[in-house]
Design an enzyme around this catalytic site. Sequence first.
Site, short mmCIF file in Angstrom:
data_model
loop_
_atom_site.label_atom_id
_atom_site.label_comp_id
_atom_site.label_asym_id
_atom_site.label_seq_id
_atom_site.Cartn_x
_atom_site.Cartn_y
_atom_site.Cartn_z
N HIS A 35 -9.19 0.90 -0.15
CA HIS A 35 -8.38 1.88 0.57
C HIS A 35 -9.27 3.05 1.02
O HIS A 35 -10.25 3.38 0.34
CB HIS A 35 -7.27 2.37 -0.36
CG HIS A 35 -6.32 3.33 0.27
ND1 HIS A 35 -6.56 4.69 0.33
CD2 HIS A 35 -5.13 3.13 0.89
CE1 HIS A 35 -5.55 5.29 0.95
NE2 HIS A 35 -4.68 4.36 1.30
N ASP A 66 2.63 2.24 3.79
CA ASP A 66 1.79 3.41 3.57
C ASP A 66 2.63 4.66 3.29
O ASP A 66 2.29 5.77 3.68
CB ASP A 66 0.83 3.67 4.73
CG ASP A 66 -0.41 4.47 4.31
OD1 ASP A 66 -0.50 4.82 3.12
OD2 ASP A 66 -1.26 4.72 5.16
N GLU A 115 0.85 -1.20 0.00
CA GLU A 115 0.00 0.00 0.00
C GLU A 115 0.88 1.24 0.00
O GLU A 115 1.08 1.88 1.03
CB GLU A 115 -0.94 0.02 1.20
CG GLU A 115 -1.96 1.15 1.13
CD GLU A 115 -2.71 1.38 2.42
OE1 GLU A 115 -2.78 2.54 2.87
OE2 GLU A 115 -3.24 0.39 2.98
#
Length: 378
Positions: free
Chosen positions: A169, A294, A8
Amino acid sequence: MLGKIALEEAWTLPEASSSFDPLSLAPKGVIGGDLGANLLDIHSERLSQMNENGVELMVLSLVSAGIQGLSDRSAAENLARTANDALEAAVLQNPTRFAAMSALSMHDAAQAAAELRRCMTQKRGFVGCLLNDFQSAGEDGNTMLFYDAPEYDVFWAAAEELDAPVYIHPRSATPLIQAQMWKGREQLAYSALGYANRVNMHALGIITSGVLDRFPGVKLVLGHMGEHIPYDLYRIDHKLNRARFPNMRMRKDKLVRDYFGSQVFITTSGHFSTPALLCALTEIGADAIMFSIDYPFESIPNGSVWFDEHVRDSLNSRDLVKIGRNNALKVYPKLKETPHELKEMTPSECGVEGLKTDEGEVEFGLYNKHWSKRLIKQ
């Protein structure tokens, strides 16, 4: 741990500025120096930090809200195609270190399926797709399109056929919801609470509507340690009383927890808590969890040190390597194919167990390298 795969990890292109302005999230300097520059960069500072922290490959996706933030269908479809073409070109500059998730307009399920098919079959470097929660629609942007509606079955059928995992997401709320729910408590509207609350509702809607039963090859991925779901699983399953909700379309002989590890997976993105990870492991098992960072909303060194030093002391080496690398190769099989050609690795290959032959070690388990003299200070 060497060989980590991060799933991600955000990226942007100048054309996407209409759907995300980095300064709207935080003033410059608050999140990693220059958030805007970090989102645009792939092959410079990002790659340098990957090298320093044992991250072998990042899977990149268009920053939230991305295409889902565009309420105009034509604009959304055009930007998705532009972003996918640009991301393919960027990934193919270094495909052993980067892969891509396609961006899709979800205004029309058939068009979304066609763009997913284009990315997965006609382009290179794509391993799945990432959807930033609901799709904004309507003239005022307040209409929310959710993918548990029956008309999205054509999209789910394509995702199953193409073996393309769907990463759900978070994104910001619509203007109306922002005003009604979060005005005066804006500090809670985003990562602290609002993001997870919206995504877990959407994901549970997809599961309980029977999408995963109708399409048993579909795989859903949720970030941020599961968007609160693993810690509420008992209550979720307990309260989905079949007598109370006889029309629920999910299989009557299954619990939500039964989908984890086969069709539903979570990542550690932006949630670097060892107790939370251990709770998730207890509830859903190591096969359902994958490492992520992230970036650039989170620090590559921070997420890596947490996993390499703190998590490493709490897990057996095989589960550590599953979560850090090997599960991603099972969930995203395209990573094992050209042009990425990644392979599963053993704990020894990842540097977390086994003989350190490069240091002259010949016997496993010698924490003190001298047989008869203590070398480690008390």
